[in-house]
Write a protein that holds these residues in place. Structure first.
Motif, PDB file in Angstrom:
ATOM      1  N   ALA A 163      46.528  41.368  36.265  1.00 14.55           N
ATOM      2  CA  ALA A 163      46.026  41.082  37.599  1.00 14.55           C
ATOM      3  C   ALA A 163      45.556  42.385  38.230  1.00 14.55           C
ATOM      4  CB  ALA A 163      47.115  40.431  38.442  1.00 14.55           C
ATOM      5  N   ALA A 164      44.348  42.388  38.767  1.00 16.93           N
ATOM      6  CA  ALA A 164      43.710  43.638  39.182  1.00 16.93           C
ATOM      7  C   ALA A 164      44.458  44.345  40.302  1.00 16.93           C
ATOM      8  CB  ALA A 164      42.262  43.365  39.596  1.00 16.93           C
ATOM      9  N   ASP A 175      43.750  37.402  44.372  1.00 19.14           N
ATOM     10  CA  ASP A 175      43.023  36.631  43.353  1.00 19.14           C
ATOM     11  C   ASP A 175      41.522  36.864  43.447  1.00 19.14           C
ATOM     12  OD1 ASP A 175      45.346  35.591  42.321  1.00 19.14           O
ATOM     13  OD2 ASP A 175      45.199  33.681  43.395  1.00 19.14           O
ATOM     14  N   ASP A 221      40.716  40.181  42.070  1.00 19.82           N
ATOM     15  CA  ASP A 221      40.797  40.106  40.622  1.00 19.82           C
ATOM     16  C   ASP A 221      39.482  39.588  40.042  1.00 19.82           C
ATOM     17  OD1 ASP A 221      42.583  40.274  38.190  1.00 19.82           O
ATOM     18  OD2 ASP A 221      42.058  38.155  38.084  1.00 19.82           O
ATOM     19  N   ARG A 222      38.917  38.580  40.674  1.00 22.34           N
ATOM     20  CA  ARG A 222      37.647  38.028  40.193  1.00 22.34           C
ATOM     21  C   ARG A 222      36.527  39.061  40.311  1.00 22.34           C
ATOM     22  NH1 ARG A 222      39.831  33.405  42.768  1.00 22.34           N
ATOM     23  NH2 ARG A 222      38.695  33.809  44.703  1.00 22.34           N
ATOM     24  N   LYS A 257      36.858  41.665  37.474  1.00 21.21           N
ATOM     25  CA  LYS A 257      36.603  41.148  36.130  1.00 21.21           C
ATOM     26  C   LYS A 257      35.185  40.623  35.919  1.00 21.21           C
ATOM     27  CE  LYS A 257      41.475  40.147  35.331  1.00 21.21           C
ATOM     28  NZ  LYS A 257      42.555  39.146  35.205  1.00 21.21           N
ATOM     29  N   ALA A 277      42.913  45.661  33.678  1.00 20.70           N
ATOM     30  CA  ALA A 277      42.656  44.392  34.359  1.00 20.70           C
ATOM     31  C   ALA A 277      41.303  43.829  33.946  1.00 20.70           C
ATOM     32  CB  ALA A 277      42.714  44.580  35.874  1.00 20.70           C
TER      33      ALA A 277
END
Length: 290
Positions: A72-73, A152, A155-156, A159, A188
């Motif tokens: 998880a970033a 979250d 994180d997106r 990535k 991540a």
């Protein structure tokens, strides 16, 4: 040489990238013998094209070959902040305590953005510099919530967006340096071609002659990333750190016990090391004295 990756040691638990929660998958298959041969610039036969690649291949044989990504970033960002200027052995308990207090059943960024600094500082005290780190973590959490809405969503972003955009965005955040940004990209984002430079990598690359003796951290990163295939940078980074802990230490590298004591001596320029006197200096000091 080992016969396959299954015989290599597991990454130690006390490692920002390793252990059960570190992420990464072992790369299946065997690695070609990385020792350079005549005409090693020709890579058609699988021989390494550069000495840096040969070193990374040897490290992969000694330790592990893993493809990283999946952490998880925002947690990875926090974990890397905790590791700054301290050992993984000290920062790991701080990370575990932080996650137990702020990460269970809640969005980690939202939870930390609302944290009381003295409470967070107490929680992460084993990592050292806890007042400074708690302030940084709360500030970063607030920025992530303000700009992305949640951990979250951050994180997106890490990535899915272009690596240069992600790296530049991270570097704009106060308290995030190049090594921290690169760790988030690697562990991540799972981005190939990223070789984070910590104190071990900085020392070893210059000592071995893989980068100029007076190179700073960014110049070392650029030199290694230019010389090592993208898919080998991730495990090259983590395995070089382990090599620095076991063999190429700052004050007493293994080569002082004789050439046979270091498995990579044939690749090393030993910049800053005097085997006869036992003196060890920073490679940059050698350039300064010339």
């Amino acid at each position: 040489m080992t016969d396959g990756v299954d015989e290599r040691p597991d990454e130690p638990a006390e490692n920002i990238s390793g252990g059960p929660g570190g992420g990464g998958e072992h790369i299946e298959g065997e690695v070609d013998d990385p020792r350079p041969t005549e005409g090693d610039a020709d890579t058609d036969d699988g021989a390494p094209a550069t000495r840096a690649e040969a070193v990374v291949d040897e490290l992969g044989e000694m330790y592990w070959q893993k493809a990283y990504g999946g952490q998880a970033a925002f947690e990875c960002l926090v974990r890397t902040i905790l590791s700054q200027n301290t050992s993984d052995k000290a920062s790991q308990p701080a990370h575990d305590s932080l996650m137990a207090r702020y990460g269970e059943g809640a969005d980690l960024a939202e939870s930390l953005a609302a944290a009381e600094q003295d409470e967070l500082a107490e929680t992460i005290s084993s990592a050292g510099l806890y007042n400074q780190k708690s302030e940084t973590i709360i500030r970063l959490a607030g920025r992530v919530v303000d700009e992305y809405g949640s951990a979250d969503a951050f994180d997106r972003f890490v990535k899915s967006e272009a690596p240069d955009e992600v790296r530049n965005t991270l570097l704009e955040m106060k308290g995030v340096g190049p090594k921290t940004a690169d760790c988030v990209l690697l562990f991540a984002g799972g981005r190939n071609g990223v070789f984070p430079v910590d104190t071990h990598v900085h020392r070893i690359a210059r000592r071995m002659g893989l980068a100029p003796a007076d190179a700073d951290h960014e110049e070392v990163r650029e030199a290694i990333e230019a010389a090592v295939p993208p898919e080998k940078c991730g495990f090259g980074h983590t395995a070089m750190i382990q090599f620095g802990r076991e063999y190429c230490t700052a004050r007493k590298p293994a080569c002082l016990d004789g050439p046979e004591a270091c498995p990579l001596v044939e690749y090393c320029d030993q910049v800053g090391i005097d085997e006869l006197s036992g003196e060890v200096v920073d490679p940059a000091d050698v350039v300064a004295d010339d």
